[in-house]
Scaffold this motif. Structure first.
Motif, PDB file in Angstrom:
ATOM      1  N   LEU A   1      -0.723  -4.154  -2.703  1.00 17.66           N
ATOM      2  CA  LEU A   1      -1.681  -3.532  -3.615  1.00 17.66           C
ATOM      3  C   LEU A   1      -1.596  -4.175  -5.000  1.00 17.66           C
ATOM      4  O   LEU A   1      -2.609  -4.378  -5.667  1.00 17.66           O
TER       5      LEU A   1
ATOM      6  N   ARG B   1      -9.886   3.447  -1.116  1.00 15.69           N
ATOM      7  CA  ARG B   1      -9.108   4.044  -2.203  1.00 15.69           C
ATOM      8  C   ARG B   1      -9.296   3.206  -3.457  1.00 15.69           C
ATOM      9  O   ARG B   1      -9.559   2.008  -3.380  1.00 15.69           O
TER      10      ARG B   1
ATOM     11  N   GLU C   1      -7.075   8.779  -4.129  1.00  9.81           N
ATOM     12  CA  GLU C   1      -7.639   9.049  -2.807  1.00  9.81           C
ATOM     13  C   GLU C   1      -8.541  10.270  -2.872  1.00  9.81           C
ATOM     14  O   GLU C   1      -8.273  11.192  -3.664  1.00  9.81           O
TER      15      GLU C   1
ATOM     16  N   ALA D   1       2.119   4.539  -5.898  1.00 11.29           N
ATOM     17  CA  ALA D   1       2.412   3.801  -4.672  1.00 11.29           C
ATOM     18  C   ALA D   1       3.917   3.768  -4.429  1.00 11.29           C
ATOM     19  O   ALA D   1       4.708   3.557  -5.354  1.00 11.29           O
TER      20      ALA D   1
ATOM     21  N   ILE E   1      -2.592   5.056  -6.775  1.00 13.65           N
ATOM     22  CA  ILE E   1      -3.602   5.116  -5.721  1.00 13.65           C
ATOM     23  C   ILE E   1      -4.394   6.406  -5.913  1.00 13.65           C
ATOM     24  O   ILE E   1      -3.807   7.488  -6.017  1.00 13.65           O
TER      25      ILE E   1
ATOM     26  N   GLU F   1       7.486   0.441  -0.800  1.00 10.83           N
ATOM     27  CA  GLU F   1       7.141  -0.405   0.351  1.00 10.83           C
ATOM     28  C   GLU F   1       5.651  -0.714   0.438  1.00 10.83           C
ATOM     29  O   GLU F   1       5.256  -1.707   1.050  1.00 10.83           O
ATOM     30  N   GLU F   2       4.789   0.089  -0.160  1.00 13.64           N
ATOM     31  CA  GLU F   2       3.351  -0.174  -0.100  1.00 13.64           C
ATOM     32  C   GLU F   2       2.822  -0.900  -1.333  1.00 13.64           C
ATOM     33  O   GLU F   2       1.699  -1.397  -1.338  1.00 13.64           O
ATOM     34  N   LYS F   3       3.630  -0.983  -2.370  1.00 11.92           N
ATOM     35  CA  LYS F   3       3.163  -1.534  -3.637  1.00 11.92           C
ATOM     36  C   LYS F   3       2.861  -3.042  -3.611  1.00 11.92           C
ATOM     37  O   LYS F   3       1.837  -3.459  -4.175  1.00 11.92           O
TER      38      LYS F   3
ATOM     39  N   ASP G   1      -9.003  -0.609  -2.148  1.00 16.11           N
ATOM     40  CA  ASP G   1      -8.322  -0.932  -0.903  1.00 16.11           C
ATOM     41  C   ASP G   1      -8.606   0.174   0.099  1.00 16.11           C
ATOM     42  O   ASP G   1      -8.189   1.322  -0.113  1.00 16.11           O
ATOM     43  N   ASP G   2      -9.323  -0.165   1.146  1.00 18.97           N
ATOM     44  CA  ASP G   2      -9.553   0.752   2.257  1.00 18.97           C
ATOM     45  C   ASP G   2     -10.073   2.119   1.802  1.00 18.97           C
ATOM     46  O   ASP G   2      -9.545   3.161   2.191  1.00 18.97           O
TER      47      ASP G   2
END
Length: 149
Positions: A116, A66, A144, A108, A142, A111-113, A63-64
């Motif tokens: 993903l 990552r 990075e 994660a 994640i 709120e972001e999970k 994702d982006d």
């Protein structure tokens, strides 16, 4: 297993995982990157108790820029050792195909999970089944790039 470029790395003691890792490493990532129809990477963490380098093979998503991992442990009630290791020391290395590089791992945030998780469940549908059968909230990790590397 001693790596050509550094200290000894201990591979997963699970037979089929160790076989997968061996093929991945010996072929320079040409074999093993695709495993049972899914993309896989090799994750090397530092053991939180032993301090030794530990390597395992895991399915991943992207994702982006990552890399994404799911700490499912097959839906078991406890987190996998690799996850516990990277929460203790988030500076880890990965091998994706022929490329090996340093990343920083983090879990994660709630709120972001969800988006993903959908990426990962679309890659490997058993993740939803594992979450349903587990009494723990299965972490999504994640990876990075490390700053300056």
């Amino acid at each position: 297993m001693t790596t050509p470029s550094g200290p000894e790395v201990f591979d997963s003691p699970t037979g089929w995982v160790a076989d997968h890792i061996r093929k991945y490493v010996e072929s320079g990532g040409r074999e093993g990157h695709f495993y049972q129809g899914h993309r896989s990477l090799l994750l090397t963490t530092r053991g939180r108790k032993s301090g030794l380098l530990r390597r395992t093979a895991l399915f991943y998503g992207e994702d982006d820029g990552r890399y994404l991992l799911v700490a499912s442990n097959g839906g078991a009630h406890q987190h996998p050792a690799w996850y516990l290791n990277l929460t203790a020391d988030p500076d880890v290395t990965v091998q994706v195909g022929p490329d090996e590089f340093a990343v920083r791992a983090r879990t994660a945030a709630p709120e972001e999970k969800p988006p993903l998780w959908r990426i990962m469940a679309s890659n490997f549908s058993l993740y939803d089944t594992y979450q349903e059968k587990s009494d723990r909230d299965i972490p999504l990790v994640i990876l990075e790039p490390r700053e300056g590397e």
